[in-house]
Design a protein around this motif. Structure first.
Motif, PDB file in Angstrom:
ATOM      1  N   GLY A 159       0.784  -1.360  -0.024  1.00 29.66           N
ATOM      2  CA  GLY A 159       0.070  -0.246  -0.468  1.00 29.66           C
ATOM      3  C   GLY A 159       1.093   1.460   0.076  1.00 29.66           C
ATOM      4  N   ASP A 160       0.817   2.257   0.594  1.00 31.47           N
ATOM      5  CA  ASP A 160       0.963   3.951   0.568  1.00 31.47           C
ATOM      6  C   ASP A 160       1.723   3.652   2.088  1.00 31.47           C
ATOM      7  N   SER A 161       2.321   5.043   2.132  1.00 34.82           N
ATOM      8  CA  SER A 161       3.117   5.514   3.702  1.00 34.82           C
ATOM      9  C   SER A 161       1.968   5.000   4.599  1.00 34.82           C
ATOM     10  N   GLN A 162       1.075   4.455   4.685  1.00 33.91           N
ATOM     11  CA  GLN A 162       0.828   4.451   5.723  1.00 33.91           C
ATOM     12  C   GLN A 162       1.068   2.868   6.293  1.00 33.91           C
ATOM     13  N   ALA A 163       0.702   1.714   5.335  1.00 31.65           N
ATOM     14  CA  ALA A 163       1.097   0.315   5.240  1.00 31.65           C
ATOM     15  C   ALA A 163       3.016   0.646   5.615  1.00 31.65           C
ATOM     16  N   PHE A 209       7.028  -5.765   2.284  1.00 35.06           N
ATOM     17  CA  PHE A 209       6.553  -4.830   1.996  1.00 35.06           C
ATOM     18  C   PHE A 209       6.750  -4.219   0.709  1.00 35.06           C
ATOM     19  N   VAL A 210       5.503  -3.966   0.192  1.00 40.53           N
ATOM     20  CA  VAL A 210       5.323  -3.784  -1.489  1.00 40.53           C
ATOM     21  C   VAL A 210       4.702  -1.721  -1.815  1.00 40.53           C
ATOM     22  N   TRP A 211       5.368  -1.073  -2.065  1.00 41.21           N
ATOM     23  CA  TRP A 211       4.669   0.219  -2.177  1.00 41.21           C
ATOM     24  C   TRP A 211       3.694  -0.359  -3.417  1.00 41.21           C
ATOM     25  N   ALA A 212       2.362   0.543  -2.784  1.00 40.25           N
ATOM     26  CA  ALA A 212       1.661   0.246  -3.994  1.00 40.25           C
ATOM     27  C   ALA A 212       0.839   1.323  -3.572  1.00 40.25           C
ATOM     28  N   PRO A 213       0.696   2.860  -4.241  1.00 42.81           N
ATOM     29  CA  PRO A 213      -0.311   3.725  -3.802  1.00 42.81           C
ATOM     30  C   PRO A 213      -1.676   3.859  -4.545  1.00 42.81           C
ATOM     31  N   TYR A 214      -1.249   2.694  -5.266  1.00 49.88           N
ATOM     32  CA  TYR A 214      -3.710   3.249  -5.618  1.00 49.88           C
ATOM     33  C   TYR A 214      -3.826   1.303  -5.957  1.00 49.88           C
ATOM     34  N   LEU A 241      -5.448   7.215  -0.608  1.00 51.57           N
ATOM     35  CA  LEU A 241      -4.793   8.387  -0.365  1.00 51.57           C
ATOM     36  C   LEU A 241      -4.205   9.433  -1.748  1.00 51.57           C
ATOM     37  N   TRP A 242      -3.411   8.509  -2.478  1.00 49.97           N
ATOM     38  CA  TRP A 242      -2.995   8.769  -3.692  1.00 49.97           C
ATOM     39  C   TRP A 242      -4.669   9.340  -4.988  1.00 49.97           C
ATOM     40  N   HIS A 243      -5.315   8.327  -4.401  1.00 51.77           N
ATOM     41  CA  HIS A 243      -6.404   8.535  -5.631  1.00 51.77           C
ATOM     42  C   HIS A 243      -6.940   9.624  -4.896  1.00 51.77           C
TER      43      HIS A 243
END
Length: 376
Positions: A159-163, A209-214, A241-243
């Motif tokens: 996910g994003d920074s929260q993840a 951990f996989v960076w996946a903001p969308y 959040l990015w969306h």
């Protein structure tokens, strides 16, 4: 309550109804029949009264017959004291917060601005001390308990920074007694927009951990798993959040969440066709509470207003991705955690104190424990 128990109780209810009907027939039809044989009115009334008294005595003395009484007692005990898994799962977000100034730090510098004052508050949390919480054995897991629970597991957090912050809190629980190792983890984990992997050989745990903001990134990740036919034991996902910031379209967000749900449902059937003994444990990181006035960029303050935040939150609910709306994923309710912790728990209105993500990790671990106990 088991199916066999429900069938047994149903049969007992039917038998009670049949006995009641039979008693009614005796009380009404027998006197009528006797009247048909020309008995006197007084004889009929006397016989009816005797029957009623006999039935009343039987009803009142039935509890003293051990076979019936013991069985009824055992059934009622199961119905009252057996808590299904879902009732305990409903309690895991009942967390109480205590946020108060750290007087020893504030005395050194009383002119701190809002962002730096973030560190001048102590944040403590725990579950409410109720009998239901105690009955479900919900508690803060220690490092040994957490290590034992996820021993030999492959954990994926995407996910994003929260993840990313959630990942840090989980590793801090497992590796927190090794400061140098945790320093290395932080350096590698917080490289901007990057993935991260670690193997904790002591407990046989692998974490990615996989960076996946969308959300679309998450769906593509599931496609990769399907191609490789290898799946994590625990999956924690969260994006939006990015969306909200760059797309600002709640309807589109709902659609991509529905696509993600379809991928999850089709990917993890309850069968062994794909070599899966059981589906992964699936968790969704919810939105944090956004404090618009504290957001650190003009674009964020324009697009991440309260109305937009609530629209995205509704889209998540209406997508039916979450278990509470019939979907496959258990919600880690960051919204309630951040709301109850408050403004002193964030430095930019979006990212929160480590205590928030520590609580989210403990909620996830307790969910796994509850499911494990139910299974056994």
């Amino acid at each position: 309550m088991t199916m066999m128990m429900m069938i047994t109780i149903t049969m007992m209810m039917l038998m009670a109804l049949m006995l009641g009907a039979a008693a009614a027939c005796i009380v009404v039809l027998v006197p009528l029949g006797m009247a048909g044989w020309h008995l006197s009115r007084n004889s009929v009334l006397l016989f009816s009264g005797a029957i009623l008294i006999t039935l009343s005595v039987c009803v009142h003395f039935t509890p003293y017959f051990s076979s019936v009484s013991d069985y009824v007692t055992s059934v009622s005990s199961v119905a009252v004291f057996h808590r299904p898994k879902s009732s305990c799962m409903n309690l895991i977000h009942r967390i109480h917060w205590e946020v108060k100034p750290n007087a020893s730090l504030l005395s050194f510098n009383a002119t701190q601005n809002l962002s730096s004052s973030f560190d001048f508050y102590e944040k403590h949390w725990d579950w409410s001390k109720t009998q239901r919480i105690k009955a479900c054995r919900i508690h803060k897991l220690s490092k040994p308990e957490a290590s034992h629970l996820i021993n030999g597991s492959w954990v994926l957090i995407a996910g994003d920074s929260q993840a990313r912050l959630f990942t840090l809190s989980l590793l801090n629980l497992i590796l927190g007694s090794e400061p140098q190792r945790m320093d290395s983890v932080k350096t590698a984990l917080f490289k901007r927009h990057s993935n991260y992997s670690i193997s904790v050989d002591e407990i046989g745990m692998k974490l990615d951990f996989v960076w996946a903001p969308y959300v679309l990134n998450l769906t593509h990740l599931l496609t990769d798993f399907k191609t490789k036919k290898k799946y994590p034991d625990v999956m924690v996902m969260g994006a939006g959040l990015w969306h909200m910031l760059h797309v600002s379209n709640p309807s589109d967000y709902e659609l991509v969440l529905q696509t993600l749900k379809s991928s999850l449902v089709s990917l993890f059937p309850f069968s062994t066709e794909l070599g899966i003994k059981s589906p992964p444990h699936l968790f969704w990181l919810g939105f944090p509470m956004l404090i618009n006035g504290m957001l650190n960029a003009h674009k964020k303050r324009v697009h991440m207003i309260d109305a937009m935040w609530h629209a995205y939150d509704r889209a998540l609910s209406e997508s039916r991705l979450l278990r509470q709306t019939g979907g496959p994923m258990i919600l880690l309710d960051i919204q309630s955690l951040t709301w109850n912790c408050g403004a002193h728990c964030t430095y930019d209105g979006m990212h929160y104190d480590t205590a928030i993500y520590e609580a989210a990790v403990q909620i996830m671990l307790n969910s796994l424990l509850i499911k494990s106990r139910h299974r056994h």
